[in-house]
Write a protein that holds these residues in place. Structure first.
Motif, short mmCIF file in Angstrom:
data_model
loop_
_atom_site.label_atom_id
_atom_site.label_comp_id
_atom_site.label_asym_id
_atom_site.label_seq_id
_atom_site.Cartn_x
_atom_site.Cartn_y
_atom_site.Cartn_z
N ILE A 131 0.69 -1.17 -0.02
CA ILE A 131 -0.05 -0.28 0.26
C ILE A 131 0.81 1.46 -0.24
O ILE A 131 1.76 1.42 0.84
N PRO A 132 0.53 2.02 -0.75
CA PRO A 132 1.66 3.34 -1.30
C PRO A 132 1.45 4.26 0.12
O PRO A 132 0.38 4.44 0.77
N LEU A 133 2.43 5.29 0.82
CA LEU A 133 2.17 5.43 2.37
C LEU A 133 1.63 6.89 2.26
O LEU A 133 0.58 6.85 3.00
N PRO A 134 1.77 7.28 1.29
CA PRO A 134 0.11 9.00 1.10
C PRO A 134 -0.98 8.14 1.78
O PRO A 134 -2.13 8.43 1.96
N MET A 135 -1.89 6.51 1.29
CA MET A 135 -2.53 5.78 1.63
C MET A 135 -2.84 5.34 2.89
O MET A 135 -4.54 5.42 3.61
N GLN A 136 -1.64 5.02 3.20
CA GLN A 136 -1.33 4.22 4.73
C GLN A 136 -2.62 5.03 5.77
O GLN A 136 -3.06 4.47 5.89
N VAL A 137 -2.44 6.76 5.40
CA VAL A 137 -2.89 7.23 6.27
C VAL A 137 -4.83 7.09 6.57
O VAL A 137 -5.57 7.30 7.66
N LYS A 138 -4.97 7.21 4.91
CA LYS A 138 -7.03 7.46 4.91
C LYS A 138 -7.08 5.38 5.80
O LYS A 138 -7.81 5.60 5.91
N LEU A 139 -5.75 4.85 5.61
CA LEU A 139 -6.59 3.61 5.87
C LEU A 139 -6.72 3.19 6.88
O LEU A 139 -7.42 2.76 8.06
N LEU A 140 -5.56 4.23 8.27
CA LEU A 140 -5.97 4.59 9.51
C LEU A 140 -7.14 4.54 9.70
O LEU A 140 -7.56 4.60 10.95
N ARG A 141 -7.66 6.14 8.62
CA ARG A 141 -8.98 6.74 9.67
C ARG A 141 -9.82 5.51 9.72
O ARG A 141 -10.22 5.36 10.31
N LEU A 142 -9.66 4.35 8.26
CA LEU A 142 -11.13 3.98 7.87
C LEU A 142 -10.98 3.31 9.21
O LEU A 142 -11.87 2.70 10.51
N LEU A 143 -9.68 2.46 9.77
CA LEU A 143 -9.58 1.12 10.65
C LEU A 143 -10.50 2.16 12.24
O LEU A 143 -10.02 1.72 13.07
N ALA A 166 10.80 0.36 10.04
CA ALA A 166 11.77 0.90 10.44
C ALA A 166 12.78 1.42 9.51
O ALA A 166 12.98 2.67 9.78
N ASP A 167 12.72 1.59 8.32
CA ASP A 167 12.90 2.19 7.34
C ASP A 167 12.11 3.50 6.71
O ASP A 167 12.39 3.74 5.80
N GLY A 168 10.61 2.87 7.59
CA GLY A 168 10.06 4.63 7.60
C GLY A 168 8.73 4.45 6.18
O GLY A 168 8.63 4.62 5.79
N ARG A 169 8.80 2.72 5.84
CA ARG A 169 7.87 2.28 4.24
C ARG A 169 6.74 1.90 4.69
O ARG A 169 5.82 1.90 3.99
N PHE A 170 6.43 1.99 6.11
CA PHE A 170 5.16 1.51 6.55
C PHE A 170 4.66 2.58 7.95
O PHE A 170 5.90 2.32 9.06
N ARG A 171 3.65 2.49 7.87
CA ARG A 171 3.32 3.19 9.68
C ARG A 171 3.57 3.06 10.48
O ARG A 171 2.56 1.90 10.15
N GLU A 172 3.91 3.22 12.02
CA GLU A 172 4.13 2.40 12.39
C GLU A 172 2.36 2.23 12.69
O GLU A 172 2.40 1.34 13.35
#
Length: 447
Positions: free
Chosen positions: A235-247, A280-286
């Motif tokens: 999942i692209p990084l910009p989309m991860q924050v929107k998925l987080l909001r859904l969860l 750890a590499d910054g490629r996926f939101r913690e």
């Protein structure tokens, strides 16, 4: 046997799930209609032992290699839950058991009530569909599915490619109260970044070029059911924050809309990647990682389930064989059981399909299996690849990270002499991700 209160017998009879009441000697004293239909439609079970009826054992479960809930309850003094493989008139099937001890006037455990819930998504014998196996790693996996299924917890499925993550996601869904609703699969690896948001959340008319009508997204389609995010590490990084909001809130917005919408979905995610390393590499939101991994399940590779290969091979052969009623010889099965299967169940399926095409008879022998296994080791002949040694690709410092990645991929393609599957394994990505990058490379070269 001691007398049983008629009120208790009447209570058990009214329960929809199979229930039995038995004493400290494992003798069944009462069995409701659901139990009789499931396990003994032809005869009475009263006075027989539970291990005889359910397992065809002459001794209690803990003396025959199973975990006995009665023995565990005696030790703990509490109710116990175990997963068992039971005999039924339809064959062996997995059953989730919950045992509750009943105490007498002196406070001692005198009787036990056992509730059984069949796991219809798993079999201990070859089947047309669903999870198949009898090995200990497989049973541990099923036990975790049985525990998390009825909950609302997000599930993260971890494991190598080809281990059956989509089947396990289906099993989690079927074990949940959402089973009557949809399981919607999102193939995160195949969705281009530009389309990801509209596919997931939908879009309004005119939101972008080509959006002639409003369209609901996959999240909306899954409302009331389960959303399965396959290869969530892509999942692209910009989309991860929107998925987080859904969860976190159950809310989302369609592309091109300011209206906040709500949905009720249970999320199951899967990946073969090391998400902790990506964090750890910054490629996926913690924060997204911890939301997804409320209940992580690690799927065992096939090499740890060698005892299941015979069951799996028989079931898969029925699905992929070039002719009906094809079988494996004893030698062919032995050869399969000695193979490491780096591609797991997916590789086993491919090998069986190839072997069935190579066989002249209905019995597949060792020679056909050897030839089918050897097909994965075939490489493209050197003349087709060129004889010049690969030269490093120079990438100017002002080029983007994407350009660097594509340049490195181009270099690896020139030097690689094996299959695409081998190249994907060397790069540490799935075959689907590799083909997506190859498409991007083709578009990039033509621009």
């Amino acid at each position: 046997m001691a007398a049983v209160l008629p009120e208790l017998v009447s209570y058990l009879e009214g329960l929809p799930e199979p229930h039995i009441l038995f004493d400290r000697q494992y003798r069944i004293m009462a069995a409701n209609a659901a139990y009789r239909r499931q396990f003994s439609p032809q005869g009475s079970v009263i006075g027989r032992t539970c291990h005889e009826v359910s397992h065809h054992f002459d001794v209690p479960c803990d003396q025959a290699g199973e975990s006995c809930p009665l023995a565990r309850s005696r030790e703990s003094g509490q109710r116990e839950r175990v997963l068992h493989l039971h005999h039924t008139p339809q064959g062996e099937s997995y059953v989730n058991i919950e045992l509750v001890p009943l105490r007498d006037a002196r406070g001692e455990q005198a009787f036990f009530i056992e509730k059984m819930e069949p796991l219809r998504v798993a079999q201990g014998q070859p089947a047309v569909q669903g999870l198949i196996g009898r090995s200990e790693p497989f049973r541990r996996l099923l036990s975790q599915v049985a525990r998390v299924g009825p909950s609302r917890a997000s599930v993260l499925l971890l494991g190598e490619s080809g281990t059956g993550k989509e089947l396990v996601a289906q099993a989690v869904h079927e074990a949940s109260p959402r089973a009557a609703h949809c399981l919607v699969v999102v193939d995160c690896a195949s969705l281009p970044e530009t389309l990801f948001e509209s596919e997931l959340f939908g879009h309004e008319r005119g939101a972008f070029t080509g959006a002639g009508t409003s369209r609901p997204g996959l999240v909306e389609s899954a409302s009331g059911g389960t959303l399965f995010l396959d290869e969530v590490g892509d999942i692209p990084l910009p989309m991860q924050v929107k998925l987080l909001r859904l969860l976190e809130s159950g809310t989302y917005r369609r592309v091109g809309s300011t209206e906040l919408r709500r949905t009720d979905v249970r999320v199951v995610a899967a990946t073969h990647r090391d998400l902790k390393a990506m964090v750890a590499d910054g490629r996926f939101r913690e924060d997204l990682y911890y939301r997804l991994s409320a209940f992580p399940i690690v799927l065992p590779p096939l090499r740890e389930r060698a005892g299941d290969i015979a069951l799996l091979a028989q079931a898969l052969l029925e699905r992929v064989a070039s002719r009906p009623r094809m079988v494996l010889s004893a030698g062919a099965l032995d050869r399969l059981q000695r193979h490491a299967f780096p591609g797991n169940v997916r590789e086993l399926r491919n090998v069986l399909e190839r072997a069935s095409l190579l066989a002249d008879e209905l019995e597949i022998g060792v020679d056909e299996i050897e030839a089918a296994l050897g097909a994965d080791a075939l490489s493209v002949p050197a003349p087709l690849l060129g004889t010049r040694a690969p030269e490093p690709v120079a990438v100017p410092p002002q080029r983007s990270l994407r350009d660097v990645e594509l340049a490195v991929l181009q270099e690896r393609l020139r030097s690689h002499q094996g299959t695409r599957a081998e190249l994907a394994r060397q790069l540490g990505i799935s075959e689907r991700s590799l083909y997506r990058k190859l498409r991007a490379l083709g578009q990039h070269s033509g621009s």
